[in-house]
Design a protein around this motif. Structure first.
Motif, short mmCIF file in Angstrom:
data_model
loop_
_atom_site.label_atom_id
_atom_site.label_comp_id
_atom_site.label_asym_id
_atom_site.label_seq_id
_atom_site.Cartn_x
_atom_site.Cartn_y
_atom_site.Cartn_z
N MET A 1 0.86 -1.20 0.00
CA MET A 1 0.00 0.00 0.00
C MET A 1 0.89 1.24 0.00
O MET A 1 1.77 1.37 0.83
N SER A 5 -2.51 6.04 -0.71
CA SER A 5 -3.68 5.27 -0.31
C SER A 5 -3.80 5.18 1.21
O SER A 5 -4.88 5.14 1.77
N THR A 6 -2.63 5.17 1.90
CA THR A 6 -2.64 5.11 3.35
C THR A 6 -3.24 6.39 3.94
O THR A 6 -4.07 6.35 4.84
N SER A 8 -5.28 8.39 2.60
CA SER A 8 -6.68 8.59 2.25
C SER A 8 -7.60 7.55 2.89
O SER A 8 -8.81 7.63 2.75
N ASN A 9 -7.02 6.59 3.59
CA ASN A 9 -7.80 5.54 4.24
C ASN A 9 -8.31 6.06 5.59
O ASN A 9 -7.51 6.33 6.49
N TRP A 11 -9.70 4.62 8.12
CA TRP A 11 -9.34 3.77 9.26
C TRP A 11 -7.89 4.02 9.68
O TRP A 11 -7.59 4.13 10.87
N VAL A 12 -7.01 4.14 8.71
CA VAL A 12 -5.60 4.39 9.01
C VAL A 12 -5.43 5.77 9.64
O VAL A 12 -4.69 5.95 10.60
#
Length: 256
Positions: A1, A5-6, A8-9, A11-12
């Protein structure tokens, strides 16, 4: 990843925010054992002074300067009968007294002392036509000046206004700071709470003598309950790591 993408996540991002806040909270908790010692080190009333007049619990403090004052007319700071008068001389750089002294005023401050049950029979007449008359007469004799300047703060301003109305021959200039004057209005909660139909002051005095400090403190806290009981502690918690903030906070709160 990848990093895009991290970031924009959701949960992260939540995990990162949660971790950061937990680490910050642990850092604040680690500071708690030091708070008492930091509060104990707080010094108030920092401008050098000497006691030049005493009467009962009253102390008149004269602020010492290296040279001769620029102005001959003495300036007398009259504070309230509750709380401590060093709010006007909290710390270096945050002191009304320091500024007056630095600008050449011959500055005095009335410290009424801490009342006991022996003071329960004292009235405003005793303070205004007794103690305050004696203070100004002493200063007139000490300095050779016919009239003094008065700065009255809070309840001390109310008393100073009464004194000036009765003893204009002793006062050159009257300055009032946060002084209640118009008690007929209902603009403040204190005025409303103390109306005769809600508060029997005679019964209160008969029961307690001196007004208990806890009663006064609770009354002032309830004027702004959200700010005093919620926002202030939260603000302190969020700034416990800031040395200057904690020092200023402790200085003010230990005055109260």
């Amino acid at each position: 990843m990848n990093s895009t993408s991290t970031s924009s996540n959701p949960w992260v991002r939540w995990q990162q925010v949660f971790t950061d806040e937990m680490m910050a909270a642990m850092g604040r908790v680690a500071l708690v054992p030091t708070l008492w010692e930091r509060a104990r080190r707080v010094r108030k009333g920092v401008t050098p002074a000497e006691t030049v007049y005493e009467e009962d619990r009253l102390r008149l403090r004269h602020y010492v300067t290296d040279g001769k004052p620029r102005y001959r007319t003495p300036l007398v700071l009259i504070y309230a009968l509750v709380n401590r008068p060093y709010i006007l001389d909290l710390k270096k750089g945050r002191s009304v007294v320091e500024q007056f002294v630095a600008h050449g005023f011959d500055t005095y401050l009335v410290d009424w002392g801490v009342p006991t049950s022996a003071d329960r029979h004292l009235t405003l007449d005793d303070y205004i036509n007794g103690y305050m008359v004696n203070i100004l007469d002493y200063l007139r004799e000490r300095t050779g000046v016919g009239r003094c300047n008065i700065l009255g703060y809070c309840m001390g301003g109310t008393m100073s206004a009464m004194f000036t109305a009765l003893h204009q021959d002793r006062v050159k200039n009257l300055m009032l700071l946060a002084a209640p004057i118009d008690f007929a209005t209902n603009d403040s909660l204190l005025n409303l709470w103390s109306r005769p139909e809600y508060f029997d002051v005679d019964k209160f005095v008969d029961a307690f003598g001196n007004c208990p400090p806890e009663f006064l403190q609770a009354s002032f806290l309830l004027l702004k309950p959200v700010g005093n009981l919620l926002e202030k502690p939260i603000n302190f918690y969020e700034n416990m790591h800031n040395e200057k903030f904690v020092e200023d906070f402790m200085t003010t709160e230990t005055w109260l």
